[in-house]
Design a protein around this motif. Structure first.
Motif, short mmCIF file in Angstrom:
data_model
loop_
_atom_site.label_atom_id
_atom_site.label_comp_id
_atom_site.label_asym_id
_atom_site.label_seq_id
_atom_site.Cartn_x
_atom_site.Cartn_y
_atom_site.Cartn_z
N ALA A 1 0.83 -1.21 0.00
CA ALA A 1 0.00 0.00 0.00
C ALA A 1 0.86 1.26 0.00
N VAL A 2 1.95 1.25 0.76
CA VAL A 2 2.86 2.39 0.75
C VAL A 2 3.43 2.60 -0.65
N CYS A 3 3.79 1.51 -1.31
CA CYS A 3 4.32 1.60 -2.68
C CYS A 3 3.30 2.27 -3.62
N VAL A 4 2.04 1.89 -3.48
CA VAL A 4 1.01 2.48 -4.32
C VAL A 4 0.87 3.98 -4.03
N GLY A 5 0.91 4.33 -2.74
CA GLY A 5 0.82 5.75 -2.39
C GLY A 5 1.94 6.57 -2.99
N ILE A 6 3.16 6.05 -2.94
CA ILE A 6 4.30 6.77 -3.53
C ILE A 6 4.14 6.86 -5.04
N ALA A 7 3.69 5.78 -5.68
CA ALA A 7 3.48 5.82 -7.13
C ALA A 7 2.46 6.89 -7.49
N GLU A 8 1.39 6.99 -6.71
CA GLU A 8 0.38 8.02 -6.98
C GLU A 8 0.97 9.42 -6.79
N ARG A 9 1.81 9.60 -5.78
CA ARG A 9 2.50 10.88 -5.58
C ARG A 9 3.37 11.20 -6.79
N LEU A 10 4.13 10.22 -7.26
CA LEU A 10 5.02 10.45 -8.39
C LEU A 10 4.25 10.80 -9.66
N ILE A 11 3.13 10.12 -9.88
CA ILE A 11 2.31 10.42 -11.06
C ILE A 11 1.79 11.85 -11.00
N GLY A 12 1.35 12.27 -9.82
CA GLY A 12 0.89 13.65 -9.66
C GLY A 12 1.99 14.65 -9.97
N ASP A 13 3.20 14.36 -9.47
CA ASP A 13 4.32 15.25 -9.74
C ASP A 13 4.66 15.27 -11.23
N ALA A 14 4.63 14.08 -11.87
CA ALA A 14 4.96 13.99 -13.29
C ALA A 14 3.96 14.76 -14.15
N VAL A 15 2.69 14.61 -13.83
CA VAL A 15 1.65 15.31 -14.60
C VAL A 15 1.79 16.83 -14.45
N ALA A 16 2.04 17.29 -13.22
CA ALA A 16 2.20 18.72 -12.99
C ALA A 16 3.39 19.27 -13.79
N TYR A 17 4.49 18.55 -13.75
CA TYR A 17 5.68 19.00 -14.47
C TYR A 17 5.46 18.97 -15.99
N ALA A 18 4.85 17.88 -16.47
CA ALA A 18 4.62 17.75 -17.92
C ALA A 18 3.64 18.79 -18.44
N SER A 19 2.80 19.32 -17.56
CA SER A 19 1.85 20.35 -17.98
C SER A 19 2.51 21.72 -18.07
N GLU A 20 3.62 21.91 -17.36
CA GLU A 20 4.28 23.22 -17.31
C GLU A 20 5.52 23.30 -18.19
N ARG A 21 6.28 22.23 -18.24
CA ARG A 21 7.53 22.22 -19.00
C ARG A 21 7.24 22.21 -20.50
N ARG A 22 7.82 23.15 -21.24
CA ARG A 22 7.55 23.27 -22.67
C ARG A 22 8.78 22.88 -23.48
N GLN A 23 8.58 22.14 -24.53
CA GLN A 23 9.61 21.81 -25.51
C GLN A 23 8.94 21.72 -26.88
N PHE A 24 9.66 22.14 -27.91
CA PHE A 24 9.12 22.13 -29.27
C PHE A 24 7.80 22.90 -29.37
N GLY A 25 7.72 23.96 -28.57
CA GLY A 25 6.61 24.88 -28.69
C GLY A 25 5.34 24.50 -27.96
N LEU B 1 13.09 10.27 -4.23
CA LEU B 1 12.08 9.22 -4.23
C LEU B 1 12.54 8.03 -5.07
N TYR B 2 13.25 8.30 -6.15
CA TYR B 2 13.81 7.22 -6.98
C TYR B 2 14.72 6.33 -6.13
N ARG B 3 15.55 6.95 -5.29
CA ARG B 3 16.41 6.17 -4.39
C ARG B 3 15.61 5.48 -3.30
N ASP B 4 14.63 6.19 -2.77
CA ASP B 4 13.85 5.64 -1.66
C ASP B 4 13.13 4.35 -2.03
N VAL B 5 12.53 4.32 -3.23
CA VAL B 5 11.65 3.20 -3.56
C VAL B 5 12.42 1.94 -3.93
#
Length: 380
Positions: free
Chosen positions: A246-270, A350-354
């Motif tokens: 369950a802890v693993c799932v919680g961390i995965a959900e945290r990471l997905i949230g972080d990834a989505v937020a970053y992918a929505s803001e970071r721009r490349q190729f316009g 988090l990459y090291r932690d998991v």
């Protein structure tokens, strides 16, 4: 037993706020200093986190397995070092006592475990006994009304903070049937703790060697009968594996949230990188696998609450969830690109932690063996 829905929802909300407002802002500090602040530990005591799984009659919250994994999902949204502060009290450090302890043993120890007055630890692994946990060489020799305990345990979580160890030691011949379980207070003469190990991740959660040099342990401190220690350990690990999943799932959900937020803001190729299909593919794979892991954890917890054996299900949940969070962490670093490799963003931490989740409570390879054995035993 379970809390009434309103009370449990209030508890879950309090934990969610605690994680967001108190724990996440301290993640970098804990990683740098390798220590959880004492005021945070005290707040955990006041919230009852040390007694999540302890029976009510001994001062705990007596959460059902389903409730416990839902709490673990929330705690997974921050560095796992915070959960480790009380994790042994909730899981491997107390469950042997709950499952096999006498009334006198429970009355003596469980109220102080539930309050967080004492920290517990689970001493199974040895220098020569890791995945092959039935081969422990620490020995307990009966001498009248006491046992004389000698040996070394390795990589023991919370050992430097523990007041009570559940120790697996050999009282008989070779193999699983020769192992017994003992409650060993840390202040007994002959108990010594090694220095905390330097680790890849999960700073703030300490592991140490524990040495037993002819420690005199009262026979009244044995859990169950002689030869039942390995069976007790395996039952404890079934529950612990589900909690860790369950802890693993919680961390995965945290990471997905972080990834989505970053992918929505970071721009490349316009355009935002989240609009590029190969980035979307990584997000889609992460989300799908995490949803599957969450469903497996919750289904297995429901089986546990229904009184069903869950050796197979707990192993499958831990195997799948720990492997999943490793893949999700790797993809998240990739989505962040160079920023994912830089400490300021917290993703490399988090990459090291998991990485540890695929090793402790039984390696992924041990889980595969358990899954295959149990599947064959049940006839497919």
């Amino acid at each position: 037993m379970a809390l009434d829905p309103e009370t449990f929802d209030a508890l879950l909300g309090a934990i969610r706020r605690f994680v967001a407002e108190r724990l996440r802002p301290l993640e970098d500090q804990v990683d740098r200093e390798d220590e959880v602040p004492t005021e945070i530990v005290q707040e955990m005591r006041e919230m009852g986190l040390f007694g999540l799984s302890i029976p009510e009659e001994h001062g705990g919250l007596a959460l059902s397995m389903t409730e416990e994994v839902r709490v673990a999902l929330e705690l997974g949204r921050t560095t796992p070092a915070f959960r480790s502060v009380f994790g042994t009290n909730v899981g491997i450090g107390s469950q042997g006592l709950i499952m096999a302890g006498t009334d006198a043993q429970k009355a003596e120890w469980l109220p102080r475990i539930a309050s967080g007055e004492i920290i517990t630890s689970f001493a199974l692994t040895e220098p020569g006994a890791g995945s092959d946990s039935a081969s422990v060489q620490t020995r307990a020799v009966r001498d009248g009304e006491v046992y004389r305990l000698s040996g070394t345990k390795r990589y023991i979580t919370n050992a430097d903070k523990a007041s009570l160890f559940t120790v697996m030691a050999r009282t008989g011949g070779e193999g699983a049937r020769g192992v017994s379980a003992f409650l060993v207070p840390a202040d007994l003469p002959g108990v010594s703790i090694g220095r905390p190990e330097r680790k890849m991740g999960q700073q703030g959660a300490h592991v140490c060697d524990v040495n037993f040099d002819d420690v005199v342990v009262p026979a009244a401190n044995r859990l169950g009968e002689e030869g039942e220690g390995f069976k007790i350990a395996m039952r404890v690990l079934d529950r612990g594996r589900l909690h860790i999943a369950a802890v693993c799932v919680g961390i995965a959900e945290r990471l997905i949230g972080d990834a989505v937020a970053y992918a929505s803001e970071r721009r490349q190729f316009g355009k935002p990188i989240g609009e590029h299909q190969l980035v979307q593919a990584m997000i889609a794979d992460s989300k799908t696998e995490t949803m599957a892991a969450r469903a497996l954890v919750l289904e297995s917890a429901a089986l546990k609450d229904a009184g069903q054996p869950i050796t197979l299900e707990a192993a499958a949940a831990k195997y799948f969830a720990s492997e999943t969070v490793g893949r999700v962490a790797d993809r998240t670093v990739q989505i962040y690109g160079g920023a994912g490799y830089i400490a300021d963003y917290g993703i490399e931490r988090l990459y090291r932690d998991v990485r540890l989740f695929r090793i402790y409570e039984g390696t992924s390879q041990v889980q595969q063996l358990v899954i295959a054995r149990e599947t064959m035993r049940r006839g497919g």
